[in-house]
Write an enzyme that holds these catalytic residues in place. Structure first.
Site, PDB file in Angstrom:
ATOM      1  N   GLY A   1      -4.216   1.813  -2.593  1.00 10.25           N
ATOM      2  CA  GLY A   1      -4.229   0.408  -2.236  1.00 10.25           C
ATOM      3  C   GLY A   1      -4.108  -0.519  -3.423  1.00 10.25           C
ATOM      4  O   GLY A   1      -4.515  -1.673  -3.367  1.00 10.25           O
TER       5      GLY A   1
ATOM      6  N   THR B   1       0.118   3.906  -3.406  1.00  7.08           N
ATOM      7  CA  THR B   1      -0.580   5.133  -3.812  1.00  7.08           C
ATOM      8  C   THR B   1      -1.085   5.991  -2.666  1.00  7.08           C
ATOM      9  O   THR B   1      -1.112   5.584  -1.508  1.00  7.08           O
ATOM     10  CB  THR B   1      -1.769   4.867  -4.780  1.00  7.08           C
ATOM     11  OG1 THR B   1      -2.760   4.096  -4.122  1.00  7.08           O
ATOM     12  CG2 THR B   1      -1.321   4.145  -6.018  1.00  7.08           C
TER      13      THR B   1
ATOM     14  N   ASP C   1       4.654  -2.589 -12.757  1.00 10.33           N
ATOM     15  CA  ASP C   1       3.259  -2.653 -13.190  1.00 10.33           C
ATOM     16  C   ASP C   1       3.117  -3.115 -14.635  1.00 10.33           C
ATOM     17  O   ASP C   1       2.002  -3.274 -15.126  1.00 10.33           O
ATOM     18  CB  ASP C   1       2.579  -1.295 -13.015  1.00 10.33           C
ATOM     19  CG  ASP C   1       2.127  -1.063 -11.585  1.00 10.33           C
ATOM     20  OD1 ASP C   1       2.288  -1.975 -10.765  1.00 10.33           O
ATOM     21  OD2 ASP C   1       1.623   0.032 -11.283  1.00 10.33           O
TER      22      ASP C   1
ATOM     23  N   SER D   1      -2.984   0.488 -14.841  1.00  7.65           N
ATOM     24  CA  SER D   1      -3.102   0.942 -13.451  1.00  7.65           C
ATOM     25  C   SER D   1      -4.501   0.694 -12.916  1.00  7.65           C
ATOM     26  O   SER D   1      -5.483   0.691 -13.666  1.00  7.65           O
ATOM     27  CB  SER D   1      -2.802   2.445 -13.366  1.00  7.65           C
ATOM     28  OG  SER D   1      -3.079   2.954 -12.083  1.00  7.65           O
ATOM     29  N   SER D   2      -4.588   0.508 -11.595  1.00  9.95           N
ATOM     30  CA  SER D   2      -5.883   0.406 -10.905  1.00  9.95           C
ATOM     31  C   SER D   2      -6.333   1.734 -10.309  1.00  9.95           C
ATOM     32  O   SER D   2      -7.413   1.800  -9.700  1.00  9.95           O
ATOM     33  CB  SER D   2      -5.797  -0.635  -9.784  1.00  9.95           C
ATOM     34  OG  SER D   2      -5.533  -1.918 -10.295  1.00  9.95           O
TER      35      SER D   2
END
Length: 627
Positions: A502, A410, A452, A481-482
């Protein structure tokens, strides 16, 4: 940033024994003494001028003045200085923060193409400075319509890398949706700087060079990547010039024709043809049918601030809410300070990691109960009562039901303009260079966002727990997603814009930067530079940063803090590649060159305009820019 790999050479070794540490400490003291003499010696001509001439090679401050940008008007913080400057150039022309975000994101996709680009997707939060309305733009990639869970169950490696790991590219759709609502400048003008960079060439920065070296094998193996990044068979190095003329042509067509060139036109047809030749399943119908989801931003009130962010499938906003609510439930600022506060943070993080794996795309699974729990102060209080100050516990104590999401990569951009419109934008192609394929006819690096998702399998990412059904692959579904783009308010006033890159490390990084500045009162750059800790939960392993950034800054957790955590049972491993954050703050006590009443927006003047400070994370060699 880096894919998490417990055998990764980026993971540093354990620290030396205390005797060796004493020697190091003595050496440092001697160095300080020498530098003090250097300061005296160079005082007549200016110490920092001497450094710039190369006369002094040591003695750099913890951070230099030019690492921090202050402005009365507008700022952009991207993870590459050229992209920050391009964003600011749009603000200087009277552009909205969204105009700057589009231009900066396109730039990052060219010069830091290992992390993001128009072959990927992302999330964006936009807040109107005048009305206070905040929107969440979900342009996360979707699974192609021909996707079948059974295929990936039988071929789990296909979702990690290669043509079948590709989700529907969606960045252009998301950028255009936000521009249509807020943009002031012509669409084409936002592309011109990046078209020139791709066509005329750009200098390879040390950050990109490092990722090229670590990805040497897949770059050389793919004809498209090799043509751009290893012309003539020689991998590009820092200082070399990189060209991607096919990408320049693609950007020019999208600039002229709008997103239809990609989603219903020549560019899309070429992209699909390349993907299918490589063995992929993307179709032109997948591109035509892609839709950006625009909703009201999720709001969380905690720690005396309002946080505006993304709803699921982002776990970011609810993850931030849960951890901050746990820490706030201690009832005192002292409860989150020092090494004890860090222990409590890690324990909160482990609980959050367990809960978040019940999340998924709300268009496909019901996540209401999980979201309400993660936002609930009473649920946070229950977790706080489960935290013990003198010990930590094995992973099963935190009641994880599912294996953890291992998302990666990202890029993030934080922007505030003259009207105090704010944008927090996180974009991605997932792991380094995505699917490790570049479409030869379009110059687009393909994402590997299918990685993912989860699939039923006998072996999972942590080797212990089953994969979460809420995140199983389905056609047209968006993966969990983070990514954590947020906008921060104090009362009704804009206080900051924050986000990071990250992967799985993004949520803890964003929280630690938030706490450092907004709660503990650190200066913005100190809040960014403060060493961070991370955790995976399963396996039961924590990380502390031991990083030397490209600009020479060394970032490492203090020895006594590490000892404190070690004594409580934390298994900590040094990590030399953590998450990277971009931060913009507005000083709510220092007006931007106007009287207090004018700056407070009275008499119809508009929103409060305080002095803006922008900082980019040296972990990824970023630098902010301002007007």
């Amino acid at each position: 940033m880096a894919q998490i790999n417990l055998q990764n050479p980026l993971l540093g070794s354990r620290r030396p024994e205390r005797k060796a540490r004493s020697v190091v400490a003595l050496t440092i003291l001697l160095a300080v003494a020498v530098l003090s003499l250097c300061y005296v010696y160079y005082a007549g001509v200016g110490f920092f001028e001497a450094i710039n001439r190369g006369d002094v090679h040591e003695g750099r401050r913890r951070w230099d003045n030019d690492d921090v940008v202050e402005s009365d008007v507008g700022v952009v913080a991207a993870d590459d200085s050229r992209c920050s400057a391009i964003g600011v150039s749009m603000l200087k022309r009277g552009g909205h923060a969204v105009d700057a975000a589009v231009a900066a994101a396109l730039c990052v996709g060219v010069v830091n193409s290992m992390s993001s680009g128009i072959g990927g997707g992302g999330f964006m939060v936009v807040r109107d400075g005048r009305t206070g309305q905040a929107e969440a733009y979900n342009f996360r990639e979707t699974a192609p319509s021909a996707t079948t869970l059974e295929f990936y169950k039988q071929n789990p490696g296909a979702k990690h890398v290669g043509p079948l790991s590709l989700g529907v590219p969606s960045e252009i759709a998301g950028l255009h949706a936000a521009w249509r609502r807020h943009g002031r400048l012509p669409w084409r003008s936002l592309f011109e700087p990046s078209i020139r960079l791709a066509r005329d060439g750009f200098v390879v920065a040390p950050c990109l060079a490092g990722f090229l070296e670590s990805s040497r094998e897949p770059i050389v193996a793919d004809p498209g990547l090799r043509r751009v990044f290893a012309p003539g068979g020689k991998l590009l190095q820092a200082g070399d010039t990189c060209y991607n003329p096919e990408l320049a042509n693609t950007l020019e067509m999208v600039a002229e024709q709008g997103p239809g060139a990609l989603y219903n036109g020549t560019v899309g047809a070429k992209l699909v043809s390349d993907v299918r030749k490589a063995g992929g399943i993307l179709t032109t119908e997948d591109l035509r049918e892609y839709k950006v989801e625009v909703t009201e931003a999720m709001r969380v009130d905690t720690m005396g601030y309002a946080i505006l962010g993304m709803p699921p499938p982002s776990a970011g906003t609810v993850g931030v809410a849960l951890i901050l609510n746990v820490l706030e439930s201690y009832g005192s600022l002292d409860g989150i300070k020092g090494p004890l506060g860090l222990h409590r943070f890690i324990e909160s993080l482990k609980h959050m990691l367990a809960v978040r794996m019940d999340l998924g795309d709300p268009d496909f699974v019901n996540v209401t109960d999980t979201v309400l729990a993660m936002l609930s102060p009473s649920f946070a209080e229950q977790i706080r009562r489960d935290i013990v100050d003198n010990t930590t516990f094995p992973a099963e104590h935190y009641r994880p039901k599912w294996s953890q999401l291992r998302d990666h990569g990202t890029s993030h951009v934080s922007i505030v303009d003259a009207d105090r419109n704010a944008v927090s934008l996180t974009s991605t192609i997932n792991t380094y260079f995505g699917a490790e394929l570049l479409s030869p006819s379009t110059g687009i690096i393909l994402n590997n966002e299918m990685d993912d998702f989860s699939v039923p399998a006998s072996e999972t990412g942590d080797g212990v727990l089953p994969p979460p059904p809420s995140n199983f692959i389905q056609p047209n579904k968006r993966p969990l997603s983070s990514m954590t783009p947020i906008i921060i308010l104090k009362g009704d006033e804009l206080a900051g814009v924050l986000g990071g890159s990250g992967g799985v490390f993004i949520i803890p990084a964003v929280i630690q930067v938030f706490l450092n500045h907004f709660v503990l009162g650190m200066e913005p750059m100190d809040a960014i530079l403060r060493p961070r800790v991370y955790h995976l939960l399963t396996p039961d392993l924590g990380f502390y940063e031991n990083i030397t950034a490209i600009n020479g800054y060394h970032i490492e957790l203090e020895e006594d803090w590490e000892v404190f955590l070690d004594e409580r049972g934390h298994r900590l491993t040094p990590l030399s590649s953590g998450a990277s954050c971009q931060l913009v703050v507005q000083d709510l006590h220092k007006a931007a060159g106007k009287t207090t009443s004018q700056s407070r927006g009275q008499a119809g003047v508009g929103p409060y305009r305080g002095v803006l400070t922008a900082v980019s994370d040296p972990r990824k060699d970023g630098k902010a820019a301002g007007i």
